[in-house]
Write a protein that holds these residues in place. Structure first.
Motif, PDB file in Angstrom:
ATOM      1  N   LEU A  61      63.636 -23.115 118.911  1.00 21.85           N
ATOM      2  CA  LEU A  61      62.922 -22.029 118.233  1.00 21.85           C
ATOM      3  C   LEU A  61      63.427 -20.659 118.650  1.00 21.85           C
ATOM      4  N   ASP A  62      63.730 -20.487 119.915  1.00 24.84           N
ATOM      5  CA  ASP A  62      64.241 -19.185 120.355  1.00 24.84           C
ATOM      6  C   ASP A  62      65.546 -18.841 119.657  1.00 24.84           C
ATOM      7  N   VAL A  63      66.416 -19.834 119.491  1.00 18.88           N
ATOM      8  CA  VAL A  63      67.689 -19.599 118.817  1.00 18.88           C
ATOM      9  C   VAL A  63      67.466 -19.297 117.338  1.00 18.88           C
ATOM     10  N   LEU A  64      66.597 -20.061 116.695  1.00 23.26           N
ATOM     11  CA  LEU A  64      66.339 -19.858 115.267  1.00 23.26           C
ATOM     12  C   LEU A  64      65.713 -18.492 115.011  1.00 23.26           C
ATOM     13  N   ALA A  65      64.819 -18.077 115.894  1.00 21.80           N
ATOM     14  CA  ALA A  65      64.228 -16.740 115.754  1.00 21.80           C
ATOM     15  C   ALA A  65      65.277 -15.657 115.960  1.00 21.80           C
ATOM     16  N   ALA A  66      66.178 -15.887 116.911  1.00 20.50           N
ATOM     17  CA  ALA A  66      67.241 -14.910 117.142  1.00 20.50           C
ATOM     18  C   ALA A  66      68.181 -14.794 115.952  1.00 20.50           C
ATOM     19  N   ASP A  67      68.334 -15.866 115.182  1.00 22.83           N
ATOM     20  CA  ASP A  67      69.131 -15.787 113.954  1.00 22.83           C
ATOM     21  C   ASP A  67      68.540 -14.758 112.991  1.00 22.83           C
ATOM     22  N   VAL A  68      67.222 -14.744 112.872  1.00 18.87           N
ATOM     23  CA  VAL A  68      66.566 -13.819 111.953  1.00 18.87           C
ATOM     24  C   VAL A  68      66.786 -12.376 112.401  1.00 18.87           C
ATOM     25  N   ILE A  69      66.657 -12.144 113.693  1.00 17.84           N
ATOM     26  CA  ILE A  69      66.893 -10.796 114.215  1.00 17.84           C
ATOM     27  C   ILE A  69      68.359 -10.411 114.042  1.00 17.84           C
ATOM     28  N   GLY A  70      69.242 -11.374 114.269  1.00 14.00           N
ATOM     29  CA  GLY A  70      70.661 -11.098 114.054  1.00 14.00           C
ATOM     30  C   GLY A  70      70.975 -10.777 112.611  1.00 14.00           C
ATOM     31  N   LEU A  71      70.279 -11.420 111.680  1.00 14.38           N
ATOM     32  CA  LEU A  71      70.480 -11.125 110.268  1.00 14.38           C
ATOM     33  C   LEU A  71      69.992  -9.723 109.937  1.00 14.38           C
ATOM     34  N   ALA A  72      68.847  -9.340 110.495  1.00 16.15           N
ATOM     35  CA  ALA A  72      68.366  -7.966 110.308  1.00 16.15           C
ATOM     36  C   ALA A  72      69.387  -6.969 110.842  1.00 16.15           C
ATOM     37  N   ASP A  73      69.959  -7.258 112.007  1.00 21.82           N
ATOM     38  CA  ASP A  73      70.985  -6.390 112.583  1.00 21.82           C
ATOM     39  C   ASP A  73      72.203  -6.299 111.659  1.00 21.82           C
ATOM     40  N   ALA A  74      72.584  -7.447 111.069  1.00 19.27           N
ATOM     41  CA  ALA A  74      73.763  -7.461 110.203  1.00 19.27           C
ATOM     42  C   ALA A  74      73.581  -6.557 108.990  1.00 19.27           C
ATOM     43  N   PHE A  75      72.334  -6.362 108.568  1.00 24.65           N
ATOM     44  CA  PHE A  75      72.050  -5.483 107.443  1.00 24.65           C
ATOM     45  C   PHE A  75      71.613  -4.088 107.890  1.00 24.65           C
TER      46      PHE A  75
END
Length: 295
Positions: free
Chosen positions: A86-100
């Motif tokens: 879950l920590d990794v999957l949540a970090a994906d979402v934050i990383g996607l926000a960063d990418a945009f």
């Protein structure tokens, strides 16, 4: 819908964005610079789960971004259970926000997308505006509610099955994914899925490594360390819960609501687990009203 019809509709764009060490395939619509709205799909779908939401939400003034979650369809599929915690999957979402380039985002999730949404809201509240969670349990209450309610434990037996090695792949993937197709059809109202829609899902499931990666979301739950208490959510949160979900009972939603500092729970009558597909106009209108006013 006819077999072979393109999935992308006018105004939709697709690409690949790096996030948290993986490349995520995304479909987006709306103007860059408008408030960023990320839609997270669940099991066993892919970005196309949101086909009824993308255009209406973009037309309302949001930059809508819909990823294939890691392991699904055209996104990267790293090996090992550690890549699906879950920590990794949540970090994906934050990383996607960063990418945009977005400091804060609105987040909508369904099924596993909602499970991840609960965790993003609990662990990264400072990055979120408003959150909508649909028919996916708070990770800290799912097992507790199953222990308290034998009927929920019975509904959740599939989770234990999905955690087994190799057998779920053999059972669900055989005969052109007949098991997965049957699960989706049996849990939805008749006619919920358009003609040939499940064939489109099967195309995504058939991508090399996809089915195992999708099941690894469940298997990684066994690796999750237990914390002292359930995680609370501080962002404004709307829980939309289909009243006729065959997998999740109402008390699961109510237990999640109890962990929200600013939450509201609404049951959607005459809807199954696939409420965003069965009642898109109603769900879209409710999402927009909440994102725009918090009401």
């Amino acid at each position: 819908m006819t077999a072979g019809a393109p999935l992308l509709q006018p105004g939709w764009r697709e690409g690949v964005r790096p996030a948290n060490g993986v490349n995520l395939h995304v479909v987006e619509a709306g103007r860059e610079g408008d408030p960023l709205l990320i839609l997270l799909h669940g099991f066993p779908e892919f970005w196309w789960a949101w086909r009824h939401q993308i255009t209406p939400l973009a037309a309302a003034g949001y930059h809508v971004v819909v990823p294939d979650m890691r392991g699904y369809n055209l996104s990267d599929k790293p090996d090992g259970l550690a890549a699906y915690t879950l920590d990794v999957l949540a970090a994906d979402v934050i990383g996607l926000a960063d990418a945009f380039g977005a400091a804060r985002v609105h987040l909508v999730g369904h099924d596993w997308g909602a499970v991840i949404g609960w965790w993003v809201a609990a662990r990264h509240a400072d990055r979120l505006e408003r959150v909508v969670l649909m028919n996916g349990p708070h990770p800290d209450v799912w097992a507790r509610q199953a222990l308290k309610h034998p009927t929920q434990a019975l509904r959740s037996t599939y989770v234990a099955f999905f955690q087994l090695p190799w057998l779920p792949e053999a059972t669900l993937g055989g005969f052109d994914f007949a098991g997965l197709k049957a699960m989706m059809q049996a849990s939805a109202r008749a006619g919920s899925f358009e003609p040939h829609a499940l064939d489109r899902y099967a195309e995504a499931w058939a991508r090399p490594g996809a089915l195992t990666a999708m099941l690894n979301y469940y298997r990684a739950l066994r690796e999750r360390p237990r914390s002292g208490g359930p995680a609370r959510l501080s962002p404004e949160t709307l829980i939309l819960w289909a009243a006729d979900d065959r997998f999740l009972e109402r008390h699961v939603a109510e237990a999640g609501l109890a962990l929200c500092d600013r939450g509201r729970l609404e049951f959607v009558e005459d809807a199954t687990h696939w409420l965003h597909i069965e009642q898109p106009d109603r769900i879209n209108a409710r999402i927009l009203r909440f994102l725009e006013s918090g009401a």
